[in-house]
Design a protein around this motif. Sequence first.
Motif, PDB file in Angstrom:
ATOM      1  N   ALA B 495       0.840  -1.202   0.000  1.00  0.00           N
ATOM      2  CA  ALA B 495       0.000   0.000   0.000  1.00  0.00           C
ATOM      3  C   ALA B 495       0.874   1.251   0.000  1.00  0.00           C
ATOM      4  N   SER B 496       1.947   1.220   0.766  1.00  0.00           N
ATOM      5  CA  SER B 496       2.860   2.371   0.815  1.00  0.00           C
ATOM      6  C   SER B 496       3.514   2.578  -0.538  1.00  0.00           C
ATOM      7  N   PHE B 497       3.912   1.476  -1.140  1.00  0.00           N
ATOM      8  CA  PHE B 497       4.603   1.582  -2.418  1.00  0.00           C
ATOM      9  C   PHE B 497       3.680   2.169  -3.492  1.00  0.00           C
ATOM     10  N   CYS B 498       2.408   1.706  -3.513  1.00  0.00           N
ATOM     11  CA  CYS B 498       1.430   2.282  -4.441  1.00  0.00           C
ATOM     12  C   CYS B 498       1.292   3.777  -4.212  1.00  0.00           C
ATOM     13  N   ALA B 499       1.127   4.157  -2.942  1.00  0.00           N
ATOM     14  CA  ALA B 499       0.935   5.570  -2.622  1.00  0.00           C
ATOM     15  C   ALA B 499       2.146   6.377  -3.061  1.00  0.00           C
ATOM     16  N   LEU B 500       3.318   5.817  -2.887  1.00  0.00           N
ATOM     17  CA  LEU B 500       4.545   6.515  -3.287  1.00  0.00           C
ATOM     18  C   LEU B 500       4.529   6.767  -4.796  1.00  0.00           C
ATOM     19  N   VAL B 501       4.212   5.720  -5.546  1.00  0.00           N
ATOM     20  CA  VAL B 501       4.214   5.838  -7.010  1.00  0.00           C
ATOM     21  C   VAL B 501       3.182   6.868  -7.466  1.00  0.00           C
ATOM     22  N   TYR B 502       1.950   6.749  -6.951  1.00  0.00           N
ATOM     23  CA  TYR B 502       0.902   7.676  -7.392  1.00  0.00           C
ATOM     24  C   TYR B 502       1.245   9.114  -7.041  1.00  0.00           C
ATOM     25  N   ASN B 503       1.811   9.303  -5.854  1.00  0.00           N
ATOM     26  CA  ASN B 503       2.150  10.677  -5.472  1.00  0.00           C
ATOM     27  C   ASN B 503       3.267  11.244  -6.336  1.00  0.00           C
ATOM     28  N   ILE B 504       4.218  10.388  -6.692  1.00  0.00           N
ATOM     29  CA  ILE B 504       5.299  10.874  -7.558  1.00  0.00           C
ATOM     30  C   ILE B 504       4.732  11.247  -8.929  1.00  0.00           C
ATOM     31  N   ILE B 505       3.810  10.419  -9.453  1.00  0.00           N
ATOM     32  CA  ILE B 505       3.197  10.735 -10.749  1.00  0.00           C
ATOM     33  C   ILE B 505       2.471  12.083 -10.683  1.00  0.00           C
ATOM     34  N   ARG B 506       1.664  12.244  -9.612  1.00  0.00           N
ATOM     35  CA  ARG B 506       0.918  13.504  -9.482  1.00  0.00           C
ATOM     36  C   ARG B 506       1.873  14.677  -9.308  1.00  0.00           C
ATOM     37  N   GLY B 519       3.286  21.091  -2.466  1.00  0.00           N
ATOM     38  CA  GLY B 519       3.478  20.782  -1.048  1.00  0.00           C
ATOM     39  C   GLY B 519       2.783  19.512  -0.602  1.00  0.00           C
ATOM     40  N   ALA B 520       1.484  19.418  -0.934  1.00  0.00           N
ATOM     41  CA  ALA B 520       0.700  18.271  -0.487  1.00  0.00           C
ATOM     42  C   ALA B 520       1.291  16.963  -1.018  1.00  0.00           C
ATOM     43  N   TYR B 521       1.712  16.969  -2.295  1.00  0.00           N
ATOM     44  CA  TYR B 521       2.232  15.736  -2.886  1.00  0.00           C
ATOM     45  C   TYR B 521       3.549  15.339  -2.230  1.00  0.00           C
ATOM     46  N   ILE B 522       4.379  16.349  -1.953  1.00  0.00           N
ATOM     47  CA  ILE B 522       5.665  16.051  -1.307  1.00  0.00           C
ATOM     48  C   ILE B 522       5.432  15.423   0.070  1.00  0.00           C
ATOM     49  N   SER B 523       4.524  16.026   0.854  1.00  0.00           N
ATOM     50  CA  SER B 523       4.249  15.478   2.188  1.00  0.00           C
ATOM     51  C   SER B 523       3.698  14.060   2.098  1.00  0.00           C
ATOM     52  N   HIS B 524       2.774  13.855   1.157  1.00  0.00           N
ATOM     53  CA  HIS B 524       2.147  12.530   1.074  1.00  0.00           C
ATOM     54  C   HIS B 524       3.120  11.463   0.585  1.00  0.00           C
ATOM     55  N   GLY B 782       7.283  19.362   2.526  1.00  0.00           N
ATOM     56  CA  GLY B 782       5.975  19.613   1.919  1.00  0.00           C
ATOM     57  C   GLY B 782       5.211  20.710   2.652  1.00  0.00           C
ATOM     58  N   PHE B 783       5.258  20.672   3.996  1.00  0.00           N
ATOM     59  CA  PHE B 783       4.587  21.707   4.779  1.00  0.00           C
ATOM     60  C   PHE B 783       5.178  23.083   4.472  1.00  0.00           C
ATOM     61  N   ILE B 784       6.488  23.131   4.328  1.00  0.00           N
ATOM     62  CA  ILE B 784       7.133  24.421   4.083  1.00  0.00           C
ATOM     63  C   ILE B 784       6.725  24.953   2.706  1.00  0.00           C
ATOM     64  N   VAL B 785       6.720  24.058   1.710  1.00  0.00           N
ATOM     65  CA  VAL B 785       6.282  24.470   0.371  1.00  0.00           C
ATOM     66  C   VAL B 785       4.851  24.992   0.427  1.00  0.00           C
TER      67      VAL B 785
END
Lengths: 129, 800
Positions: B495-506, B519-524, B782-785
């Motif tokens: 599940a973590s790996f999927c989330a990592l991939v999707y967030n990088i794509i976004r 910011g949000a994508y970096i944090s996630h 991400g928060f800083i961005v």
Amino acid sequence: MKTRYIVGAILLVGFIILAFTSFSQQKIDYADFAYAKAQGKTFQVKGYWVKENKYTYDPAKNLMSFNMKDTTYAITKVEYQGAPPNNFDMATSVVVKGKFVGDVFKASEILTQCPSKYDANSVEPQKAN
Amino acid sequence: MPENSFFSLFGQGLSKFFGSISNSGNLLIFVMSLVSIAATIAYFLSISKGEKFTQIGRRLFYTLTLLFVATSAFLMSNIFSHNFQYNYVWEYSSRQLSTLLLISSFYAGQEGSFLLWALFLALVGYFLIPYAKKRGYESVVMGIYSLLLLFLVVILIFKNPFALKDGQIAANGRGLNPILENYWIIIHPPVLFIGYAAMSVPYIFAVAALLKRDYHNWINIALPWTVIATGILGLGIMMGGFWAYETLGWGGFWGWDPVENSSLLPWLVAVALIHSMLVQKKTKGLIKTNFILAFTSFLLVLYATFLTRSGVLTDASVHSFGDPGKEVYGILLFLQLFFLALGFVVLIIRMKDIAASKMSFGLSSREFTLSIGSIILLASTIVIFIGTSWPIIAKIFNATQATVDISFYNIWNLPLVVLILVLNNVGLIESWKGQSFAELKSKGNVTWIFLLSQIFFGVLGLVLLLVQVLDMYFVHLFRNIKYFQDFEYIVLLIASFCALVYNIIRFGKVIINTPTKTGAYISHLGIALMMIGVVASCGYSKTQPISLKINESANAFGYTFTYLNRTQIEKELSDREKYEFNIKVTKDNQSEIIKPIIYLHDFNGRSSPYFEPGIERFMAHDLYISPKALMMDNGPSAELAKGQSTVVEHDSNYSIQFLSFDMSHMSDEKMNPNDFAIGAVILLHNKKTNKSDTMNIPASMDMQSGELKPVWTLIDSANSKVEIGFTQFLPSKENIAASKIILSFRRVGEAATEAKEIVHFDVSVKPFINAVWFGVIAIVFGFIVAFFKYFSKRKQLLND
């Protein structure tokens, strides 16, 4: 509108009760040695280690043992699978978590309470396991 | 707590404080109390009486800020100039501390840490004034803010860093606990305190908004503050974890310790708050939820302070009498109740006035997903809250004292994290107000694989949660199944790996057009990366104990560990004896030197060593060497206190009893002037003949090192072939007569086993621990961005 809040409230309360119940099942109670021995379950015992008889550590078995006096002044031999925790010598008091095997209290975790970083007069737990 | 004793303590504290007002530190605190009262009154008056009072309030607040800076500088200068007449300076610093560590003495104790918190509050207030002023919020916000500072000044009156020490001025202070002597102590606590200070801003805006009947716009005003406060608090928590991993040698970065948990609680609620604020911004819904979450995150900051500073947690495990923090206990309790009441009373008063929002969250809308995400975060908060607060809960309900096993936190949070990751993925592709799957698919935002995989993991997360509940009633039915835990870990990993991939794509898509919105994508992606690291490094870490004498080798995990030698470091400091143990680690003809540290320190009278791990970082794992014990290998020997007996090694017909020390040869002239003679008088008992004799076992002691050179003495020359050597003297600091000795045995003609140091280490391999660090850094970044996005937006608005 109202039903949404009611459902939300039920979910919230339900979850709190669940977490609470789960906690009371997984919590480990404090007890003295006599009670822990009689029950034969895992307990936490607080007390002081008897410094007059030094603790020993057997590196081959990775086993530490010492004598501990609980709050009722009963003295029991405690064995802990691991090296003596940092600051064990300084400990003002200790809490051991474990259960009796025969006459020996087998501890899985030792908490030593030492002069604290926040207040030199009080104590702060130091975990070792 | 008996009340009369509390009030009498309160009175005593006050009279003690005013009795020594001439002390310039006390004078500063006294003036601050007056100024903070005045600032509070002026700002509150300005609500009805207008600009004139606002200006007075503002000037008073600036004065107060200046006074806090002055007071802090005064304390710092006292620490730097070693003015040990101040109890605080004496207790937490010493002449041996380096300049950097002296800075940390400032907040090493309760008094100073309250001052630091207040200082950061004042400084945050300094930036808050112009911000609130521009938005018409200054009077109410700064009124409450000044009141908060007033409370902290009151705490400082009772926990006064300028209290004088009774008796003579000491020549040196007690110094810091050497475990804390590390560069992290310079950075970690201040960052945490800045986070705590900033977390008060959303609370105050929420109360002010209710008073001003501004139920929507306050979100826009408070959001940047919430984001930066959460980011900084997260940074502080993360630094604590890194510190623990690097120097404490527990082998981990997070132990679910009450002190750690208490700082995580406000952070989790603040993260939930940010998400629900976003929902309100877009949909005008969740109005009351946002007020409640803003209150809760700040109240949990106060609660964290209460847990760690009032002694409730330690009181639960050890009954300490005459707790020095009674007044502070009372004030901190009052502080929580006051701000709890303030928030909720104002909310209840305005309840009817808040127009019910007519929002209906579509199941496929982003606002729905974000709301569920916030609920999951709160569920996790509840679990951690119950575990951490048990000592207090037990006291209130008169239940037995208990603590919870660390597994309690892990098994509850694991399914919750899986659900959060799934919601994160789903939320990414959804749009506000909701679009149907067909619409999303036509835009190319979503694929069947994505949808099915997310449904799959979402269901798995729920199933694991259900299993957790069932386990409670069927006594670990599932947890007793072999490989169940591995199954859980693998679910979380994928599940973590999927989330990592999707967030990088976004992230890749968004950064091209609007880099400020990443910011949000970096944090996630940081959260996903961190979870991969957490599961790998905790779930699949391997540990093995090894013991090494000098020039010896041992094997573990395909590495060969050789103890080469040890190097003394920090020689210039006389209060310690510190060694780096040079361990050569070899694998495939490549070798590195890892240097775990063992040292003795005056802080505990050098009674037992302190340890620091040595770490070799590789890309995909860490090699972690944690010293556990340092011992002498004396060969066959016995450690004896006066009166104790032991059977003689090599010949069990004999037993010996240690009677006393023999110092009578101390003044012998034949000896080397650097040595002095010492002897152990023993009673030798022969079991066969039942005869006892006393005999003296002499040795000479090197004055410098304290090492003994034994004079090997044959026992019972007629019948035995065993020699006794007095090899070690273990002095007792409190009572020299209680000192112990080590007697060693050898057969006649045999070479004595030379006493050798033997070091015990735990060697661990921690896979993908770097993912944890990169993950948390990404979360914070991400928060800083995100914060600067609001910042740049504001600039644009001003320029328009």
